[in-house]
Scaffold this active site. Structure first.
Site, PDB file in Angstrom:
ATOM      1  N   GLU A   1       5.742 -66.369  -6.887  1.00 19.48           N
ATOM      2  CA  GLU A   1       6.108 -65.112  -7.533  1.00 19.48           C
ATOM      3  C   GLU A   1       7.560 -64.759  -7.204  1.00 19.48           C
ATOM      4  OE1 GLU A   1       4.890 -63.490  -9.791  1.00 19.48           O
ATOM      5  OE2 GLU A   1       5.797 -61.495  -9.704  1.00 19.48           O
TER       6      GLU A   1
ATOM      7  N   ASP B   1       9.923 -66.871  -6.536  1.00 17.15           N
ATOM      8  CA  ASP B   1      10.753 -67.788  -7.319  1.00 17.15           C
ATOM      9  C   ASP B   1      10.894 -67.330  -8.762  1.00 17.15           C
ATOM     10  OD1 ASP B   1      11.186 -69.385  -5.188  1.00 17.15           O
ATOM     11  OD2 ASP B   1       9.689 -70.907  -5.723  1.00 17.15           O
TER      12      ASP B   1
ATOM     13  N   SER C   1      32.728 -61.183  25.970  1.00 19.74           N
ATOM     14  CA  SER C   1      31.561 -61.964  26.370  1.00 19.74           C
ATOM     15  C   SER C   1      30.883 -61.249  27.537  1.00 19.74           C
ATOM     16  CB  SER C   1      31.947 -63.393  26.705  1.00 19.74           C
ATOM     17  OG  SER C   1      32.847 -63.400  27.759  1.00 19.74           O
TER      18      SER C   1
ATOM     19  N   GLU D   1      17.079 -57.302  26.949  1.00 22.14           N
ATOM     20  CA  GLU D   1      16.879 -58.156  25.776  1.00 22.14           C
ATOM     21  C   GLU D   1      16.936 -59.608  26.209  1.00 22.14           C
ATOM     22  OE1 GLU D   1      20.278 -57.425  23.364  1.00 22.14           O
ATOM     23  OE2 GLU D   1      19.490 -55.553  22.566  1.00 22.14           O
TER      24      GLU D   1
ATOM     25  N   LYS E   1      18.525 -63.245  26.060  1.00 24.22           N
ATOM     26  CA  LYS E   1      19.864 -63.736  25.728  1.00 24.22           C
ATOM     27  C   LYS E   1      19.709 -64.948  24.822  1.00 24.22           C
ATOM     28  CE  LYS E   1      24.286 -65.139  27.623  1.00 24.22           C
ATOM     29  NZ  LYS E   1      24.403 -66.394  26.896  1.00 24.22           N
TER      30      LYS E   1
ATOM     31  N   ASP F   1      20.566 -68.099  22.558  1.00 17.76           N
ATOM     32  CA  ASP F   1      21.518 -69.187  22.723  1.00 17.76           C
ATOM     33  C   ASP F   1      21.906 -69.749  21.359  1.00 17.76           C
ATOM     34  OD1 ASP F   1      23.127 -70.928  24.032  1.00 17.76           O
ATOM     35  OD2 ASP F   1      21.526 -72.271  24.695  1.00 17.76           O
TER      36      ASP F   1
ATOM     37  N   TYR G   1      22.092 -57.603  17.724  1.00 21.33           N
ATOM     38  CA  TYR G   1      21.777 -56.844  18.932  1.00 21.33           C
ATOM     39  C   TYR G   1      22.807 -55.796  19.329  1.00 21.33           C
ATOM     40  CZ  TYR G   1      24.571 -60.853  20.357  1.00 21.33           C
ATOM     41  OH  TYR G   1      25.525 -61.800  20.410  1.00 21.33           O
TER      42      TYR G   1
ATOM     43  N   LYS H   1      20.842 -65.248  33.871  1.00 22.76           N
ATOM     44  CA  LYS H   1      20.451 -66.484  33.200  1.00 22.76           C
ATOM     45  C   LYS H   1      19.245 -67.149  33.860  1.00 22.76           C
ATOM     46  CE  LYS H   1      24.068 -68.824  31.635  1.00 22.76           C
ATOM     47  NZ  LYS H   1      24.629 -69.428  30.429  1.00 22.76           N
TER      48      LYS H   1
ATOM     49  N   CYS I   1      33.157-105.879  31.886  1.00 24.37           N
ATOM     50  CA  CYS I   1      32.786-104.967  30.802  1.00 24.37           C
ATOM     51  C   CYS I   1      31.687-105.627  29.976  1.00 24.37           C
ATOM     52  CB  CYS I   1      34.000-104.674  29.929  1.00 24.37           C
ATOM     53  SG  CYS I   1      33.572-103.768  28.432  1.00 24.37           S
TER      54      CYS I   1
ATOM     55  N   CYS J   1      33.174-106.611  26.380  1.00 27.66           N
ATOM     56  CA  CYS J   1      34.211-107.604  26.094  1.00 27.66           C
ATOM     57  C   CYS J   1      34.406-108.615  27.227  1.00 27.66           C
ATOM     58  CB  CYS J   1      35.537-106.914  25.771  1.00 27.66           C
ATOM     59  SG  CYS J   1      36.261-106.065  27.173  1.00 27.66           S
TER      60      CYS J   1
ATOM     61  N   CYS K   1      37.045-100.293  31.921  1.00 23.24           N
ATOM     62  CA  CYS K   1      37.433-101.541  31.258  1.00 23.24           C
ATOM     63  C   CYS K   1      38.883-101.395  30.810  1.00 23.24           C
ATOM     64  CB  CYS K   1      36.531-101.789  30.047  1.00 23.24           C
ATOM     65  SG  CYS K   1      37.214-103.019  28.914  1.00 23.24           S
TER      66      CYS K   1
ATOM     67  N   CYS L   1      38.876-104.296  23.361  1.00 23.73           N
ATOM     68  CA  CYS L   1      37.457-104.119  23.649  1.00 23.73           C
ATOM     69  C   CYS L   1      36.737-103.510  22.449  1.00 23.73           C
ATOM     70  CB  CYS L   1      37.282-103.225  24.874  1.00 23.73           C
ATOM     71  SG  CYS L   1      35.550-102.881  25.243  1.00 23.73           S
TER      72      CYS L   1
HETATM   73  S1  IVH Z   1      25.543 -58.283  24.145  1.00 24.81           S
HETATM   74  C1  IVH Z   1      29.877 -57.035  25.197  1.00 24.81           C
HETATM   75  N1  IVH Z   1      23.155 -59.223  23.817  1.00 24.81           N
HETATM   76  O1  IVH Z   1      25.848 -64.127  24.808  1.00 24.81           O
HETATM   77  C2  IVH Z   1      28.482 -57.469  25.192  1.00 24.81           C
HETATM   78  N2  IVH Z   1      24.966 -60.748  23.807  1.00 24.81           N
HETATM   79  O2  IVH Z   1      28.806 -64.191  26.734  1.00 24.81           O
HETATM   80  C3  IVH Z   1      28.094 -57.965  23.884  1.00 24.81           C
HETATM   81  N3  IVH Z   1      24.323 -63.066  23.414  1.00 24.81           N
HETATM   82  O3  IVH Z   1      28.896 -64.272  23.336  1.00 24.81           O
HETATM   83  C4  IVH Z   1      27.089 -59.001  23.950  1.00 24.81           C
HETATM   84  N4  IVH Z   1      22.186 -62.698  23.216  1.00 24.81           N
HETATM   85  O4  IVH Z   1      27.072 -63.879  21.749  1.00 24.81           O
HETATM   86  C5  IVH Z   1      24.454 -59.522  23.911  1.00 24.81           C
HETATM   87  N5  IVH Z   1      20.984 -59.908  23.465  1.00 24.81           N
HETATM   88  C6  IVH Z   1      22.281 -60.205  23.567  1.00 24.81           C
HETATM   89  C7  IVH Z   1      22.774 -61.515  23.451  1.00 24.81           C
HETATM   90  C8  IVH Z   1      24.127 -61.751  23.582  1.00 24.81           C
HETATM   91  C9  IVH Z   1      23.134 -63.606  23.194  1.00 24.81           C
HETATM   92  C10 IVH Z   1      25.570 -63.852  23.486  1.00 24.81           C
HETATM   93  C11 IVH Z   1      26.794 -63.242  22.937  1.00 24.81           C
HETATM   94  C12 IVH Z   1      27.889 -63.556  23.932  1.00 24.81           C
HETATM   95  C13 IVH Z   1      27.206 -64.377  24.941  1.00 24.81           C
HETATM   96  C14 IVH Z   1      27.555 -63.964  26.360  1.00 24.81           C
END
Ligand code: IVH
Length: 693
Positions: free
Chosen positions: A53, A55, A100, A130, A132, A134, A244, A333, A427, A430, A443, A449
């Site tokens: 639907e 689509d 960051s 929250e 983090k 990746d 976020y 972390k 090596c 080679c 090497c 090589c």
């Molecule tokens: S807050 C100034 N919240 O982690 C603070 N960052 O260096 C703003 N990241 O480059 C960032 N999850 O891209 C925030 N829940 C989260 C995140 C988050 C991932 C990233 C962000 C940043 C890196 C930390």
């Protein structure tokens, strides 16, 4: 906002018969409906209609827009399929800097962070927690509720405009929802572009079937997808995006608490991180961290820690920020993921620089959803220190983007141990006797090589170099073993006939690879520089060099001092660069490539400096060394704004031959005038090269 049932819509009349006015109404309803269903499906995960639907509605809208192209607005879901490929990305300043996070795996660091905050803040402390994520960080800017642009993090102040790519991500609203709260006039948010682990595994499998190298992590893959020049490719990558942070808002009351901002983000239709919590003690943070660390495998995307933010936005200012990160937040972390498996064999890989690396070939094992079958043992000393032998049981770890590593050997009762591992004396590729350079084994046969040549080919065609699709390790091996390519330049001489009978090739793949190589005769200078494999020059330095010098010849001609004048380039790098480019064998190899008709374009001539930021330039009269277009580009590259007419806000007027009335006006208003030479000198001082504009 009222929702229109598809049943009320005129779905069958030919678009042309509807006429523009009716078609416009219908297109608007369809856009609203489709965007609503995309939100329900991709953000809320509670679809109300079937894919079929959806689509049907989608195709109806596409049909209308085909007949009436003016109906294809920026917020139309039809824009999600990707746009025409671009030559390069424009760069712009972020609405607000993207800092960051300070990060640590240590509980102590978290406790210190908490103590500092409690000392500085004169009220009960509350933290918003929250996961983090990746992935690749992105800024999304909405003007009047419509997605206006998406910008990569770049250096934190300035990034690349990747709007076409981000539009293909269904979780990114093209228009903010306004059911629950009005959209701000201007909204800039920050989020993370992710590739789900399941999508990542599917995608890597496809790459490997094609003989290409898989991506190391979902994050690399997402970051690569977001910087694709062809957004139709991005559209196929099944990306996701979680938001976020509110970076900036205009036209609505500011939030006092971060959890209010999160609620608003949800109302506007963004996907936000799951399980956000507000807590008031370190103990609660530890508990949250532990729960996520244990449950991280249940998520279909990668997280590498939790983020702790002071919830009270109003007092964040009191804590301030360093140049890199705010003091009101930190990332706590996780330990890298570990898994146990067995070493089936230890192989030696010879890299493009001749370094021999022992690699453990493993019984394949899942580490956080990603299958690992090899891990680096780094060098002779590492293997000896860990005493890893073939057949041993080992603990391996994978952290973010880094190549999986063998952490330690595990004693298993009754396991028979193989011979202690020794590096070969010759090596393996080679046969040249190797030499030891500290812990490394090398090497010396740089130009003879085959393994080093293979490595150079793979590097030349790699994603952040020339990005030649289909030129992975397997193909490079074939090309070198069959002596089809004896130096990089010969890649450009390959024909379909050379390839078509090779194992794994057919008509189509042979034609495609030749076309992919030929297409890269025109390539960004920075990619070319990176592809040459100059020691110390990674993708980022290559970009800096390209920006600063603007042409390859200028880089070849540059002295060590010239190079060191570029921010971030020190004596070690300048020596490596001049040494490499000046070496006769390298110089010849490079000449051979250039003779194939390379066209090196400098697209990232984005500001090499902001030296002229805030200035407004006007040009009048004919220039002799530069065209107007070049002059304008160069001024802009230095951060200047170029405008057409002279007014009080003009700061510089560049005066050429036979200037017009703009010159008189400049004199009248007392604005600084300069001739072409002075202009060029000014650019040079700003770090913008004029050589090959
Ligand atoms: S807050 C100034 N919240 O982690 C603070 N960052 O260096 C703003 N990241 O480059 C960032 N999850 O891209 C925030 N829940 C989260 C995140 C988050 C991932 C990233 C962000 C940043 C890196 C930390």
């Amino acid at each position: 906002m009222k929702t229109v049932s598809p049943l009320d819509m005129d779905m069958d009349t030919e678009p042309a018969e509807l006429g523009l006015a009716k078609a416009r109404d219908l297109a608007e309803s369809l856009r609203g409906e489709l965007n609503r269903h995309a939100f329900l499906y991709y953000v809320e995960a509670r679809p109300e209609i079937s894919d079929a639907e959806y689509d049907r509605l989608f195709r109806r809208l596409q049909g209308l827009e085909e007949v009436f192209p003016e109906l294809a607005t920026a917020d139309s879901p039809t824009q999600r399929v990707g746009a025409e490929p671009q030559d390069s990305f424009e760069t712009v300043n972020h609405v607000a800097p993207m800092l960051s996070l300070d990060s640590s795996e240590k509980e102590e660091a978290l406790r210190r962070f908490d103590e500092r905050i409690r000392k500085a803040v004169d009220e009960p402390v509350r933290y918003l927690l929250e996961p983090k994520l990746d992935g690749a960080s992105i800024e999304l800017v909405y003007e009047e509720g419509v997605l206006a642009r998406a910008v990569t993090r770049g250096n934190g102040r300035r990034g690349e405009v990747v709007t076409d790519n981000v539009r293909t991500i269904h979780a990114v609203p093209l228009r903010l929802r306004e059911e629950d709260r009005p959209a701000p006039r201007l909204l800039a948010v920050r989020g993370e572009v992710l590739m789900n682990i399941s999508a990542f595994e599917r995608f890597n499998e496809k790459l490997m079937e094609k003989g290409e190298d898989p991506y190391a992590s979902p994050r690399n893959s997402a970051a690569g997808a977001i910087r694709q020049l062809d957004s139709r490719i991005t559209a196929q990558r099944e990306l996701d995006c979680l938001v976020y942070d509110v970076l900036h808002m205009e036209g609505v009351e500011p939030f006092h608490w971060d959890h209010e901002a999160v609620e608003a983000l949800r109302d506007w239709g963004f996907r936000t991180p799951e399980r956000i919590e507000v807590v008031d003690s370190v103990e609660a943070v530890l508990k949250y961290h532990k729960a996520f660390e244990e449950g991280r495998d249940d998520l279909d995307y990668e997280i590498d820690g939790v983020v702790i933010k002071l919830d009270h936005v109003d007092v964040r200012g009191e804590l301030g920020a360093t140049s890199h990160h705010p003091r009101w937040a930190m990332a706590y972390k996780f330990e890298p993921r570990k898994e146990v498996t067995r070493v089936e064999r230890i192989a030696i890989s010879v890299g493009r620089t001749g370094v021999l690396t022992p690699v453990a070939l493993l019984l394949p094992v899942q580490v956080g959803g990603v299958t690992i079958s090899r891990a680096s043992l780094h060098n002779r000393e590492e293997v000896a220190r860990k005493d890893v032998r073939e057949g041993d049981t080992v603990r391996i770890q994978r952290a973010g983007d880094v190549i999986p590593q063998v952490v330690e050997r595990i004693e298993v009762d009754g396991e028979r141990r193989g011979e202690p591992f020794a590096m070969p004396e010759q090596c393996p590729a080679c046969g040249t006797p190797v030499y030891e350079d500290g812990p490394r084994t090398v090497c010396p046969n740089r130009y003879g090589c085959p393994a080093q040549l293979k490595g150079r080919i793979v590097h030349f065609g790699a994603r952040n170099a020339l990005d030649i699709e289909g030129l992975g390790e397997e193909t490079a091996t074939l090309l070198v073993d069959r002596e089809l390519v004896r130096e990089l330049a010969e890649l450009f001489d390959l024909s379909r006939e050379d390839l078509v009978d090779l194992p794994g090739f057919a008509e189509k793949s042979a034609t495609n690879l030749v076309a992919a190589i030929q297409a890269r005769r025109t390539v960004e200078l920075s990619r070319f520089l990176h592809g040459l494999g100059i020691p110390e020059v990674g993708a980022a330095v290559a970009r800096d060099l390209a920006r600063a010098f603007g042409g390859f010849q200028a880089i070849r001609d540059a002295s060590r001092e010239d190079l060191e004048a570029v921010e971030g380039i020190g004596p070690r790098m300048s020596e490596a660069i001049t040494g490499f480019l000046g070496h006769p064998r390298n110089a010849t190899a490079i000449d051979h490539i250039l003779e194939r008709g390379m066209e090196l374009v400098v697209s990232e001539r984005g500001p090499s400096s902001d030296a002229l930021a805030g200035t407004r330039f006007v040009f009048t009269g004919g220039l002799s060394r530069l065209t107007r277009g070049q002059a304008k580009k160069l001024a802009e590259a230095a951060g200047a704004k170029v405008v057409g007419s002279v007014s009080k806000s003009t700061t510089h007027v560049v005066v050429g031959e036979d200037p017009g009335s703009k010159y008189d006006k400049a004199v009248e208003l007392g604005i600084q005038t300069l001739d072409e030479e002075a202009f060029i000198a000014l650019l040079k001082a700003a770090g913008v090269s004029v050589e090959e504009a």
